[in-house]
Structure formats: C-alpha cells, structure tokens
Write a protein that holds these residues in place. Structure first.
Motif, short mmCIF file in Angstrom:
data_model
loop_
_atom_site.label_atom_id
_atom_site.label_comp_id
_atom_site.label_asym_id
_atom_site.label_seq_id
_atom_site.Cartn_x
_atom_site.Cartn_y
_atom_site.Cartn_z
N SER A 220 0.97 -1.59 0.06
CA SER A 220 0.41 -0.14 0.19
C SER A 220 1.03 1.29 -0.25
N CYS A 221 1.98 1.34 0.79
CA CYS A 221 2.63 2.84 0.96
C CYS A 221 3.88 2.46 0.71
N ARG A 244 -1.56 -1.81 6.70
CA ARG A 244 -1.86 -3.56 6.10
C ARG A 244 -1.14 -3.97 6.46
#
Ligand code: ZN
Length: 884
Positions: A220-221, A244
């Motif tokens: 995700s990041c 996440r």
C-alpha cells in the motif's frame, strides 16, 4: 473504573485474545541472541518479561510457541506480583513507568539489565522520586555549571530495550522530540519544534548490504520491511506506517545469514534499522549512469593571482586514481575568463587541444564527443593537461568572468549522462548571463539595522540548477575570493542541484597559508569521498504524521521526494513535521528514509534508515524526551529561512521566543510546585545557552562587522551540515590542555586519549597560566596564556618562552612531534578530535598579538560584548518574559 474491574479487564484482555499473554514472547524470542535482555538459559529476565507485557498489550501481533518458555512457573509468579503491585501504584503514574520501576526495584537480583542499561530517562527513576533525570528542575539563574564534562549524548527514546537496541543510530536519524505527542494541540502546547534530522549517506563502518531479487515492501505505502513491522504469523506482516497486512514472499522465508528456512523475522532486513539493498532492474529508469566528473575553472587574472590553480591541479594529479568510479568513469575540463575554453583530450592526440568559444551569448560545444573522455583510456592526456594548466594562463591580463555561460556549457556537456560539476570561482561574475553587481556596503556591516541582500539578486542560478537537477547534474561551488562574490546568488546553483558549497575568504597562496592548507585538505576529501549519482530520497512516516519544509541542498520533486543528482557522505538534511491526525491508538510511530542512488561502480542501491519512537500523551513526557541539540539544529535551519523570507531581526526574535515559549509552557503546564527563578527541565537546560550562541553566530549576529558572504556561508552550513558539526559551529568546545593527564582517558587501539573537561565559553575560564584548546568544528584554536606554564611551552610547543610561541603553526597544521609525555598527550587529543569528522580542522595557535585572537574571543559566547548580552543577562531577559 474500580480496581476490580480494571484487574478483570486486564485478565480478560490477556486470556480472551487469540494472541494473548504468552504471545508477547515472540518479540523476545526474536531477539534471543546473548546480547539481548533474554538470558541465554532460555528463561527471560523478569524485566524483559514485564516490558513485553506492556508492549504486547498494544502490539499483540507476534506469535510464539509455549514450549519455548522453560521457566513459566517463575514468570507466572512474577506476573501475579506485577498485578498486585500495579493495583497499588497505578494511580501514581503512567503504566509504562510503573512497569519499569517495578522491575528495576523489585527484582534487582534477577534482572539482567541494571539501571545503567536502561534509557537515561528511565535509569533516573526511583521509588523515592518519580522524576526522570531529564525532568529534574534546574534553576538556570543559580546553576552555572551546566555543561557536562564530555560530549553530549542524545536522549534515548523511551522504548522497550530490545527495540531501542536495533533502533536507527541518532547520528544518522534523529528527532527533535524522542517522544512524539499524541496530538497537534499537545505539540502546540509544548512550544517545541517537531522535526527530523538526517545524515543519510554518512560513512559507516558497518553497513549490512543485501542482494535480493525481491525487495519486500508494503503493497500500500511502499515502506521497506524493517525491524518495527509486526509478523502476524510466518506468512503475513503488518506495515508499521500504514498498518496494511502484507504477505511474506516465499523468497523471504529463507534467511541468507543463518542459511535457515522459515524465520522471516530473522532476516537482516528485520534485524537492522540501517540497511542497504542492491536494487534489481525495476529500480532503474535507464542503465545506471557512469561516474562523470567535470571541472570548471576560473582562469581570469584574479584567479591566477591567488595561485589556487596549482593546488587544484596538484591535488587532482595526486588523487586521479582515487576518484570513485569504474572502467566507465569520464572526466572533462572547462576553463573560463571572458571566453569559454574547452579541452579535447581524445586518445591519439599528441597533446591536449584547447578550443576557445568566444560567443558567450549562445554557447555551443565545439566537439561534443571528445570533451568528456574515459579516464582509464586518457589518463596520460589528463595528466598532461593538469601539469600545464597552472602555467597556461600565467600572464593573463583578462579580468572579466563569464561564469554564467561557463555553467551553461557545463550543463550542455553533462546533460546526456548526468554527473558532477566542480566549479572554482574567485570573483564576482561580470560578463554574460548571470553577471552580478556588488550589493554590499562595507560601511553598513556593523551599523545596519537589518541585513539586506540575503536573497539572490537573480533567478538565473536557481533556474539553471533546476535544469541541472532534471538531467541528474549536481554543481559543487568552490568560492575562493578576497572580495564580495554574492554567495547569496551564486550559492543557488549548488543548493537546488544538491551540490556543496565551499568558501575560502581571502584565499591567497602566499598571504594566507592557513586557507591554502584548509583548501588542500578539503579537496582531498572531496575528490576521494564516496559519491552517489542520480539519487532520490523519500521520507515516509506513520499515518497521521506529515512532513513539510525540508532543509538542505536538493530540489523537492513531490511532497515527500527529494531529487538529489549527487549525494555525498557529508550532507545533512532536516525536515519539519506536523501531526495531522491524532495518534491515540498508537504506542509508537516510525519514520523511514530511503535513499535510492547509483554507486560510482554503476550499481543501483537503496539505503534505508528506519527510526521508531514512542507516542506520549502528557506534556511532561514530551519535555522529558526533548533533544536539545536536535531542536537547536532545526531551529537554526528554520531561522535561516526566516532571515531570507522575512528579515534577520525577525529570525532572531523567533529564536529567542522559541526558548521563552517552551520554558513558559514548562513552567505553567508541567511544574506542579512554583518556585522563583528561571526554571528548565534538565534536558533543556542548555536551550537558552544554545539560542544565545545562535544569536552570536556569524549567520545571525548583529552589531559586529560581518561580511555578507561570510554570513551567507554560515547560513548555508547551518542548513546542510550534519547536526554534529553544526553544534560545534554554534557552541564550540573549550578544554584546558596545559595539564592533561591520563586520568579518565580513553584507550583506543592502544592509544591513550586524554579527556579534559569541557569548559564554559567565558573569558573567566581562561587563565594566563594555562593553554586552552577550542574546537569550533572546521577550525581548532590553541590559545596560549601570557604566563603559560613553561613546561607546556617547552614540552609541547618546543619553544623556550612565551615570546617565542610561533604566531602561525599552520604550515604543517600539527604541533611539533616531541618525544615527551606532554607532547604525546596533546597530539593524541587533537588527533582524536580530528578523527571525529570527515574534514580536517586547521589548528591555529593564538596568543595575545595574534590576528586570530578576535575570532577566538568572539566564540566566548557567555560574555557580554558591546552589542550583545552576556549569558546571565540573556537569562534575566528570558525570565522576565517567562514570568509575564
Ligand atoms: Zn504500508
């Protein structure tokens, strides 16, 4: 909540959770090497255990197997005692504090970690007083000896010991507050700045390097897996920045270090907060660029007169084989005065060929393919050029300087590959684009109310720097001048292209041997130090925190991405932060800096640093974790910006207010018992002193004649030097050295290094009978008292009496090597100070008649001068404001 509900709540929390009380052990098992707090017999010390109770309550995401605990009986007994004790004490303070006190005090015989191994703020805890040392109340007006005897170490974040052990080293990555406030409003209340200070490419003696086809990152990041993620089980890990849950790739199940399978948490990526990856091809937009070096040299009459060309050419000849690179390394030269001169160094020519371009309005490259040559293939030709260059312009009468067009030419030449431009300039550019006019009135230096012309006169240099940045070209500027050169304008070329600025005022081969020496040493370091090309750095932080306002030399490409065409190991960065969303459910937050670069050997590499810090919800905890040096460093950078965008007086006021506001907040919101005086927590006791030092620093001082370029250069240094060197610039260290002894000395590789006490920066501390050493970072002064102990004069300086003390010992920058114990001790101490930094500070011997006496005395910041308050007066001023 009654005690009963509280207890049953706790118990049900432990036992109902699928990852309950026994699960906390995984973290301990993870770190079950002998150096960890776990003892080697397999049973955990009670302190570690209870730490994990606390820790696990919030991060109960680790798995474990019960069978690994061989001494559960003892542990259970301890838990029961812990509960009982908790009920008694929980009203007295925060839970975490209770845990630590309990362990340290009730189980001294069983704990493997004594108070010395706890973090400083915790080690100070005791049952009598629940105040950590960092929060000890200090009345600044009464306590005069505030300086610790030796170097000041940064505060240790209040984390469980095993996490702190693997946390990022503070020299690489540190925060102004080692305890992060839960909310922005709490941060606002503390009135302390929140930010990070980084030294991301620092030379490291130990750096784990991982080669892997899969670099594990959050889907995700994009955070890199790091020691502060949590494993839900062997196959899943939870990101510590965005939370996440990610899968563990098959390849990651194998640990190359232990050559075992099924222990992803033991991989080097999860064991090291600083790590470097050799990146696979997806991290490359194009094949990694070769190392390309272009030297752009001022050869006007003024330049030749200073004699700098000899030093540059000689240094290059000496270090040509040590330039970082591989078989693809390229090199080129441009010289300029009123015209631009290129050098064809192609193999096969009998000698270097000079090509002159006199049309500086529209620069073109005469033979684009032969101006940058392969260093291996053309070494001889390059050496020929370096040998002849200093004489080629010996008789020039050309006084004009077309620096702007020369930089345009350099940009054109390097655009296809990227690389490093090293520019040597000795005067104000006065021809073609980018020419400048003098903006300084020497008569106004001391009297001016506010300082003008701190911002650039033209945007030419900034625009060109941004073009360079786009083509992966960085420009380093060496300014060697006797007169005003408008560094505020010229410096932009390096600032926005991620270059470095070096400045040698009054440089002259004959008249200023100290500067020559300094220039030679700096050049050697510059030419041979590590370099990264086509780099970007991204800084991520846990959701809820946001970063803004970067400090250093770079171009901000997007909100969290810095473009760094070159990165060097001596560059520091800082970044300010704010708290966007309340961090209420979090016990810790993390910060990750990832530097992607091409090594001089053509490898694409990623250096990742991850820092983990606790979140707190009380003002006293925020104050207890304040890092006064990091705060000072960040404030200095912020004040530089303020001086340019608003005014110098504004910046000075802002710095003074920062100390007033934080001490007011401490007085009104943290102190429970009001006392007279100016009160500060022990961890901030040096704050007013450092602020006063900043106000007297070259960058910000007023009322003292300061050349504009000197001031601007000091500002540049405050912005891009790593914190350790910035602190010596702001507050030099003073030692008495005529009576050095071996008492308390360090022993490093069979050398004995005396450790004299750091003295206050006040003339009061100097004694005519003594000799004092002042370490100001890039320069070291040795002040000799008029009645200095004759033993020191003969045994260390090798002179019979005070009048024979040489005015200048810088010819060889070393003290004479005498075969006496005193000489050995003094030289060992100075040598040790020099080893602490990558550059070579020049040693000046100062006596009463020395021209440098004024510079030495200006560093006595606790004393009153005509234009500035003494430390005591400054404290009274702050006290007045705090008590309002
Ligand atoms: Zn993530």
């Amino acid at each position: 909540m009654s005690n009963k509900t509280f207890l049953s709540g706790l118990i049900s929390c432990f036992f109902s959770s699928p990852v309950g009380i026994f699960l906390f052990g995984q973290k301990a098992i993870n770190s079950a090497e002998p150096r960890s707090a776990c003892d080697t017999s397999g049973s955990m010390s009670s302190e570690t255990w209870v730490n994990f109770l606390y820790w696990g309550k919030y991060r109960n995401t680790r798995c474990c197997s019960l069978s690994l605990f061989r001494s559960m009986g003892r542990v259970l007994t301890e838990i029961l005692i812990w509960f009982k004790w908790l009920l008694l004490t929980r009203r007295q303070g925060s839970l975490v504090r209770c845990c630590f006190i309990h362990c340290a005090v009730l189980f001294p015989a069983q704990t493997s970690a004594g108070p010395a191994q706890l973090s400083p703020s915790l080690a100070g805890l005791s049952l009598q007083s629940q105040t950590p040392e960092a929060l000890r109340v200090v009345n600044l007006l009464q306590e005069r000896n505030l300086l610790p005897p030796g170097p000041i170490s940064p505060p240790t974040p209040c984390l469980p010991q095993d996490l702190q052990k693997i946390n990022c080293h503070p020299e690489v990555f540190r925060s102004t507050l080692t305890s992060i406030p839960q909310t922005q409003s709490l941060l606002n209340k503390a009135k302390l700045p929140l930010g990070l200070l980084l030294h991301p490419f620092k030379d490291l003696t130990q750096l784990p390097v991982v080669t892997s086809s899969t670099i594990v990152r959050c889907r995700s990041c994009r955070t890199y897996i790091n020691p502060f993620v949590s494993f839900l089980d062997q196959r899943r890990w939870k990101c510590n920045l965005c939370y996440r849950v990610n899968d563990v790739p098959e390849e990651f199940m194998y640990n190359p270090v232990s050559r075992s399978y099924g222990e992803p948490h033991k991989r080097p990526e999860v064991q090291n907060a600083t790590i470097e990856f050799i990146a696979p091809s997806e991290y490359m937009l194009r094949p990694p660029q070769p190392a390309v070096y272009l030297f752009v040299l001022d050869v006007s009459h003024n330049a030749v007169e200073t004699g700098y060309l000899d030093v540059v050419c000689q240094s290059l000849l000496e270090n040509i084989n040590s330039l970082p690179g591989d078989s693809r390394t390229k090199i080129g030269f441009i010289t300029f005065d009123s015209t631009i001169h290129f050098y064809n160094l192609q193999e096969g020519l009998s000698q270097p060929q000079m090509l002159i371009v006199s049309d500086i309005e529209d620069i073109f490259l005469p033979t684009p393919d032969s101006l940058l040559v392969n260093l291996d293939e053309c070494t001889e030709m390059v050496q020929d050029l370096l040998k002849s260059l200093p004489h080629m312009f010996g008789k020039t009468m050309e006084t004009q300087s077309a620096l702007g067009p020369a930089l345009q030419a350099a940009f054109k030449l390097l655009s296809p590959t990227g690389g490093r431009v090293s520019v040597f300039q000795t005067q104000l550019p006065n021809l073609g684009v980018g020419s400048l006019k003098s903006r300084e009135d020497p008569n106004q230096r001391a009297s001016a109310k506010d300082i003008q012309h701190l911002s650039p006169a033209t945007d030419f240099y900034k625009k060109l720097a941004l073009d360079c940045s786009g083509q992966q070209v960085a420009v380093d500027l060496f300014l060697l001048s006797s007169q005003y050169c408008d560094l505020a304008s010229l410096g932009c070329i390096s600032r926005y292209s991620a270059g470095s600025v070096y400045y040698y005022p009054s440089y002259h081969q004959q008249h200023n041997p100290a500067q020559v020496e300094c220039f030679q040493k700096d050049l050697k370091r510059y030419l041979t130090r590590k370099i990264g090309f086509e780099a970007v750095m991204r800084i991520r932080c846990t959701k809820g925190l946001s970063i803004h306002t970067f400090h250093g030399n770079f171009f901000v490409r997007s909100t969290d991405l810095l473009s760094l065409p070159n990165v060097n190991p001596d560059a520091g960065f800082a970044v300010q932060m704010s708290i966007e969303e309340n961090l209420v459910d979090m016990q810790v937050v993390s910060f990750q800096a990832a530097l992607l670069y091409t090594s001089s050997k053509g490898e694409r590499r990623i250096r990742v640093h991850t820092l983990c810090l606790p979140v707190v919800n009380s003002l006293s905890d925020i104050f207890a974790g304040a890092d006064v040096q990091a705060i000072t460093g960040l404030l200095a950078s912020m004040a530089v910006d303020r001086s340019v965008t608003a005014s110098l007086s504004d910046a000075r006021d802002a710095m003074t207010n920062a100390s007033i506001d934080s001490l007011t907040s401490y007085r009104t919101s943290v102190l429970t018992i009001q006392q007279p005086g100016l009160l500060a927590p022990a961890c901030l006791r040096l704050f007013p002193l450092y602020i006063l030092a900043l106000l007297k620093q070259k960058a910000f001082r007023t009322g003292t004649s300061t050349k504009l370029d000197d001031r601007v250069f000091a500002m540049c240094q405050l912005k891009y030097q790593p914190l350790a060197y910035v602190m010596l610039m702001i507050h030099p260290a003073l030692y008495r050295v005529d009576d050095l002894t071996d008492e308390g000395a360090l022993n490093i590789s069979e050398r004995t290094i005396p450790q004299p006490r750091v003295q206050q920066l006040s003339v009061e501390k100097l004694s005519r009978e003594g000799a004092f050493l002042m370490d100001a970072g890039s320069v070291i002064y040795l002040w000799i008292g008029r009645n200095c102990n004759p033993n020191f004069l003969t045994q260390v300086l090798g002179v019979p009496s005070y009048p024979a003390v040489p005015q200048n010992m810088v010819r060889n920058t070393m003290l004479p090597e005498l075969d006496t114990a005193e000489s050995q001790r003094t030289r060992a101490f100075i040598g040790w100070l020099r080893e602490q930094r990558p550059f070579f500070p020049i040693l000046h011997v100062v006596r009463d008649e020395s021209p440098l006496k004024a510079s030495f005395m200006q560093n006595m910041i606790e004393d009153r001068t005509e234009s500035a308050l003494s430390y005591y007066e400054f404290l009274l001023h702050i006290q007045q404001q705090v008590s309002k």
